[in-house]
Design a protein around this motif. Sequence first.
Motif, short mmCIF file in Angstrom:
data_model
loop_
_atom_site.label_atom_id
_atom_site.label_comp_id
_atom_site.label_asym_id
_atom_site.label_seq_id
_atom_site.Cartn_x
_atom_site.Cartn_y
_atom_site.Cartn_z
N ALA A 109 0.85 -1.19 0.00
CA ALA A 109 0.00 0.00 0.00
C ALA A 109 0.88 1.24 0.00
CB ALA A 109 -0.90 0.01 1.23
N MET A 110 0.41 2.30 -0.65
CA MET A 110 1.16 3.55 -0.64
C MET A 110 1.07 4.17 0.75
SD MET A 110 0.88 6.87 -3.17
CE MET A 110 -0.70 7.45 -2.53
N ALA A 111 2.23 4.68 1.22
CA ALA A 111 2.26 5.27 2.56
C ALA A 111 3.20 6.47 2.57
CB ALA A 111 2.71 4.23 3.58
N LYS A 112 2.81 7.45 3.38
CA LYS A 112 3.69 8.60 3.60
C LYS A 112 4.64 8.25 4.74
CE LYS A 112 3.33 13.56 4.61
NZ LYS A 112 2.37 14.66 4.91
N THR A 113 5.92 8.19 4.43
CA THR A 113 6.90 7.64 5.36
C THR A 113 7.90 8.71 5.80
OG1 THR A 113 6.71 5.50 4.24
CG2 THR A 113 8.66 5.83 5.62
N MET A 124 7.09 9.16 -0.19
CA MET A 124 6.00 8.22 -0.41
C MET A 124 6.61 6.86 -0.76
SD MET A 124 3.51 10.28 0.10
CE MET A 124 2.14 9.16 -0.28
N THR A 125 6.17 5.82 -0.08
CA THR A 125 6.62 4.46 -0.38
C THR A 125 5.44 3.66 -0.94
OG1 THR A 125 6.15 3.77 1.90
CG2 THR A 125 8.39 4.51 1.42
N GLY A 126 5.77 2.57 -1.65
CA GLY A 126 4.72 1.71 -2.20
C GLY A 126 3.91 2.36 -3.29
N VAL A 127 4.53 3.24 -4.10
CA VAL A 127 3.81 3.95 -5.16
C VAL A 127 3.70 3.04 -6.39
CG1 VAL A 127 3.78 5.99 -6.63
CG2 VAL A 127 4.70 6.15 -4.29
N ASN A 128 2.51 3.04 -7.00
CA ASN A 128 2.29 2.20 -8.18
C ASN A 128 1.50 2.97 -9.24
OD1 ASN A 128 3.05 -0.90 -7.77
ND2 ASN A 128 2.45 -0.02 -5.78
#
Length: 581
Positions: free
Chosen positions: A251-255, A378-382
């Motif tokens: 899932a995209m997450a703000k890290t 942002m991690t998990g970007v698709n």
Amino acid sequence: MKASQFLISTLKEAPADAEVVSHQLMTRAGMIKKLGAGIYSCMPMGLRVIRKVEAIVREEMNRAGSVELTMPVIQPAELWQETGRFEKMGPELLRIQDRHERNFVVQPTSEEVVTDIARQDFRSYKQLPKNLYQIQTKFRDERRPRFGLMRGREFIMKDAYSFDRDEAAAKVSYQGMAAAYRRIFDRFGLRYRAVAADSGAIGGDLSEEFQVIAATGEDAIVYSPASEYAANMEKAEALAPAGPRPGAANAMAKTPTPGKSTCADVATLLGVPLATTVKSLVLATDELNEAGEVVQSQVWLLLLRGDHDMNEVKVSKVPGLDVGFRFATAAEIDEHFGCKPGYLGPIGLKKPLKLVVDREVAVLADWICGANEADFHMTGVNWGRDLPEPELVADLRNVVEGDASPDGQGLLAIERGIEVGHVFYLGTKYSEAMNATFLGEDGKPAFFQMGCYGIGITRLPAAAIEQNHDERGIIWPDAIAPFTVVVCPIGMDRSPEVKAAAEQLYAELLAAGVDVILDDRGERPGAMFADWELIGVPHRVTIGDRGLKAGQLEYQHRRDAAATQVAVGEVVALLKGKLAA
């Protein structure tokens, strides 16, 4: 030649401003002497090398059907104004005025002059093809001249120009010159590669650079060991990755990434491969009015993998960016992203912009980019889920070692090179600008199809030294050495036998057409050998009393670790055999 009659001025130390090996060794060997910034006198020892380079070039150019002329070093500005280069070329073009305040240039190249000759003398298709060349002094007012003859302001070049009736004929002329260049560089005895080069604004694929392989070279050469593919870094294509994009797994997450503003730092902090990160490069293009004032600007966002570097030549060919681009200002970045560089990304933009995605990024899944907020990524970007599928995908990056070769054969390797020659198809760029036409077979005027072909005559010896040297000095290939053989008699001033043997061998070698120098200066053996090892003469014959009594001389190639004993009567045949090989 006898050393006592020649000018030999070796130095133990190189000047402090000599940064590269060739500059250091050419100065220490007494081949060049600095007169001013980027301006050198070619001393007798260095001039012999240059003359040998010129002779090989001249022979092969003549063999290829090119006709030699010389064009003036000082050229009227009017010709350069016809092509617009008087204004466009910038401060590298040295502009001067005569006593009547008429404008002139000190030529860095001669496209305008040779095109003027063609439009006056080549009136009909029946006079074509023609190829004209010169070996002439040039001048470019480099901002920072350095590296001795490698990047001087005054230099000698061979430049040739072909004139043809149509594109097909021009390509034949181009291939003829490319073949001649291979013969030239083969004769120099240097390791080189002919690499595909970018054609710039002119377009087309007919452009090759000739690069001398050297660890100190400024240019990166890309090649496939499994095939004949070779290109410079600007030209080398990074193929689109094979296979479909993986599916999203996260899932995209703000890290939080406090203080981590580079892809490398973010990857280390999160414990992920650098190749999963994406860097954001912000460019802008300007629309100008007739007065040259900016009417409006367009901001662009380029996305590349964190472990890749942008290739500006490739970017300059992207539709929309091909009009010329610049890096965006801090104000433009703030207006579109609301954040300082280091944390930029394509998600949550304040203002729309144009997006261009590198081929590798287009197939990434679960990637990492800036969150447009300081200290966050942002991690998990698709693609397709968190962002629309990219509309504009292009090859934006430099290739790296291990990429697939564009010809489908093997993996790419990279080595360093020094550009010493370039063959280039010009088309009608100059003939149209100068209205240079001939009457075609149909009786109508047509513009000349042109090519240009250059070799850096004074740069080539420096490149040869960068490739061929050791801790003792230069190691010249036979073809361009200042002298091919040096005869070193020990105690010549004290031993009549040594003197007689040295004079006889010297005479025999001269009679055999060998380019030989006899060191008759009476130097001590250590000093004499050190001079010739520094100068780099490839073949040395030493004559001493003890050896003569045994009927022996010593032969040593500059690359040999030790000398070889040779019978006095066999040394000439030995040398002739080695030189023939």
